[in-house]
Design a protein around this motif. Structure first.
Motif, short mmCIF file in Angstrom:
data_model
loop_
_atom_site.label_atom_id
_atom_site.label_comp_id
_atom_site.label_asym_id
_atom_site.label_seq_id
_atom_site.Cartn_x
_atom_site.Cartn_y
_atom_site.Cartn_z
N PHE A 93 0.84 -1.20 0.00
CA PHE A 93 0.00 0.00 0.00
C PHE A 93 0.87 1.25 0.00
N LEU A 94 0.49 2.24 -0.80
CA LEU A 94 1.12 3.57 -0.76
C LEU A 94 0.01 4.62 -0.76
N ASP A 95 0.10 5.59 0.15
CA ASP A 95 -0.88 6.68 0.14
C ASP A 95 -0.42 7.79 -0.79
N ASN A 96 -1.26 8.84 -0.93
CA ASN A 96 -0.99 9.87 -1.93
C ASN A 96 0.32 10.60 -1.70
N ALA A 97 0.62 10.93 -0.44
CA ALA A 97 1.86 11.65 -0.15
C ALA A 97 3.06 10.81 -0.60
N THR A 98 3.03 9.53 -0.28
CA THR A 98 4.14 8.66 -0.65
C THR A 98 4.23 8.50 -2.16
N ILE A 99 3.08 8.35 -2.81
CA ILE A 99 3.05 8.23 -4.28
C ILE A 99 3.77 9.41 -4.93
N CYS A 100 3.40 10.62 -4.51
CA CYS A 100 3.96 11.82 -5.14
C CYS A 100 5.45 11.96 -4.87
N TYR A 101 5.86 11.73 -3.63
CA TYR A 101 7.28 11.85 -3.30
C TYR A 101 8.11 10.83 -4.08
N VAL A 102 7.61 9.59 -4.15
CA VAL A 102 8.35 8.54 -4.86
C VAL A 102 8.41 8.85 -6.35
N ASP A 103 7.31 9.32 -6.91
CA ASP A 103 7.29 9.62 -8.35
C ASP A 103 8.21 10.79 -8.68
N ASP A 104 8.29 11.76 -7.77
CA ASP A 104 9.22 12.88 -7.98
C ASP A 104 10.65 12.36 -8.16
N TYR A 105 10.97 11.36 -7.38
CA TYR A 105 12.35 10.87 -7.36
C TYR A 105 12.63 9.82 -8.43
N THR A 106 11.69 8.87 -8.60
CA THR A 106 11.94 7.74 -9.49
C THR A 106 11.47 7.96 -10.92
N LYS A 107 10.56 8.93 -11.11
CA LYS A 107 9.96 9.16 -12.44
C LYS A 107 9.33 7.86 -12.97
N ALA A 108 8.66 7.14 -12.06
CA ALA A 108 8.08 5.85 -12.41
C ALA A 108 6.73 5.97 -13.11
N GLY A 109 6.22 7.19 -13.20
CA GLY A 109 4.92 7.39 -13.84
C GLY A 109 3.76 6.94 -12.99
N LEU A 110 3.90 7.08 -11.68
CA LEU A 110 2.81 6.71 -10.76
C LEU A 110 1.66 7.71 -10.88
N PRO A 111 0.45 7.27 -10.59
CA PRO A 111 -0.72 8.16 -10.70
C PRO A 111 -0.76 9.17 -9.55
N ARG A 112 -0.28 10.36 -9.78
CA ARG A 112 -0.09 11.34 -8.72
C ARG A 112 -1.40 11.86 -8.13
N ASP A 113 -2.49 11.70 -8.84
CA ASP A 113 -3.78 12.16 -8.32
C ASP A 113 -4.49 11.09 -7.50
N ALA A 114 -3.94 9.89 -7.46
CA ALA A 114 -4.57 8.80 -6.71
C ALA A 114 -4.47 9.06 -5.22
#
Length: 461
Positions: free
Chosen positions: A253-274
């Motif tokens: 599980f990842l919540d929205n804050a974690t999703i955005c921070y991780v995507d900022d760093y990894t550029k994995a294309g995670l859904p930032r609005d989720a």
């Protein structure tokens, strides 16, 4: 260190380069990954063969010197922080041999300082599988995993470190060699001392060798990412998947804050609005994988997943899991202090725990990113703060108290995988009982009469 004779003994035994006494060296081993004050030890010693462990322990015991064993220092509960300025730190990173990988009987024999990921890779080359995969596996050591009973992403289906310990060799507080378990699948010779040492956090002995169970690798797997507009819907999906009698290899599980921070760093294309995502993998026989993946997708649809994305190939699957593994390192970059907890609840109580975490975040006006092993109820609410801000850190401490209170009220536990150390020792009686604490202290006293092995950790002595 005031005991000059002991230092001479150490130098004669280990060689000058393996006896660290300079201020800089000792400072390096004064802390671990927990948010606790450092304690500079008197000396750091580095054995280069397992027999030297026993000699070091005997000399410390005879001289009345407290001991703390350290692998990589990735501990998150203070277990590898020295107890006092008189402590001798026993460093195991010179003991990294794989002594045997037995492909016929499915076990391996290893030294304590072997890095977990290196061991898993060596086993994989032989066509076998060592499932425990703690988030720190790239640096953490086998004996550290055993001492903390480390978990990981695959714990839901495959279990944790204790499920793979077949036998141990340990030096007790006096330096005597203790053996328990064997290379056989069945062994009931004497007390289950290997089980007692597992999770003991360096308080009952020093691990010198481990016999570890190996298993055949799964023949197929399928990974997917489910995207949710509501945290509660994701939490309900976790409970729903288990209720459907599907046990995924991983269910994260990842919540929205974690999703955005991780995507900022990894550029994995995670859904930032989720509001939340679940990362799920099923494995096993190819037909079983297809059936279970279909069952999981059905539950996700019922629980209103906005999108379900199935990894098309190994590279895409790796990208998904790399995003999850980067959660903690990325969050740790945001603020000066990272307080990572692992209060764990029964899987069916995850929705209630997520509601409570949302309430606690707002109540104490804190920045919290939550991720974790949702499939086994092991969530990691990660508080981002600055310990130098006393008012803010007071709110952090209040929030942590409440997180544990809620977890215990839901039938959960203080720690699913990080251990107790000194960070959580004050809450131990709340989860267990006064009798449990006294029983544990009597056990420690019997095995370590002078109280020298990690004396302030777990339940004290």
């Amino acid at each position: 260190m005031s005991n000059a004779a002991l230092l001479r003994d150490f130098t004669a035994l280990l060689g000058e380069k393996n006896v660290l006494t300079s201020e800089a060296d000792r400072q390096s081993y004064s802390y671990d990954a927990a948010v606790l004050p450092p304690v500079v030890p008197a000396v750091v010693v580095r054995p280069v063969n397992t027999e030297q462990i026993g000699e070091i322990v005997k000399r410390c015991y005879d001289a009345g010197v407290p001991m703390t064993v350290r692998g990589a220092g990735s501990n998150l509960s203070g277990g590898t922080i020295p107890d006092s300025s008189e402590t001798c730190v026993i460093l195991t990173n010179g003991l990294t041999k794989i002594l045997e990988i037995n492909e016929q009987d499915l076990y391996a024999v290893v030294e304590p300082g072997l890095v977990t990921a290196q061991f898993a890779a060596a086993v994989e080359k032989r066509g076998l599988f060592y499932p425990p995969d703690p988030g720190s596996q790239a640096v953490s050591t086998i004996a550290g995993n055993i001492a903390e009973n480390a978990g990981g992403l695959r714990g839901l289906k495959y279990g944790v470190t204790k499920d793979y310990v077949m036998g141990l060799e340990v030096y007790d507080a006096t330096g005597a060699l203790v053996k328990s378990g064997s290379r056989t699948v069945k062994c009931v010779t004497g007390y289950n001392l290997a089980g007692l040492i597992t999770s003991s956090e360096g308080t009952l002995g020093v691990i010198s060798r481990a016999i570890l169970k190996l298993v055949p690798p799964p023949k197929a797997s399928k990974a997917m990412m489910a995207v949710f507009d509501e945290v509660q819907a994701a939490a309900n999906a976790v409970a729903g998947i288990i209720a459907a009698h599907v046990v995924p290899c991983t269910l994260e599980f990842l919540d929205n804050a974690t999703i955005c921070y991780v995507d900022d760093y990894t550029k994995a294309g995670l859904p930032r609005d989720a509001r939340a995502i679940l990362l799920i993998e099923v494995d096993g026989h190819p037909a079983q994988v297809e059936d279970e993946a279909a069952a999981v997708e059905k539950v996700l649809q019922v629980c209103k997943a906005r999108e379900v994305h199935i990894a098309r190939d190994a590279a895409e699957k790796f990208k998904l899991w790399e995003a999850r593994r980067m959660a903690l390192p990325v969050l740790a970059r945001i603020r000066p202090t990272t307080v990572l907890e692992d209060a764990t609840v029964p899987r069916s109580k995850i929705p209630a725990m997520m509601e409570a975490l949302d309430r606690i975040t707002k109540k104490y006006k804190l920045q919290i990113g939550t991720f974790g092993h949702a499939g086994d109820g092991n969530l990691h609410p990660t508080i981002l703060c600055d310990k130098r801000d006393k008012e803010e850190f007071h709110r952090v401490e209040q929030a942590v108290d409440e997180i544990f209170d809620v977890a215990l009220s839901l039938g959960g536990t203080l720690s699913g995988e990080h251990g107790i150390g000194t960070a959580k020792a004050k809450w131990m009686e709340k989860e267990t009982s006064r009798g449990t604490i006294l029983f544990s202290q009597r056990l420690r006293k019997a095995l370590d009469p002078k109280g020298l092995l990690n004396p302030t950790k777990l339940v004290g002595i």
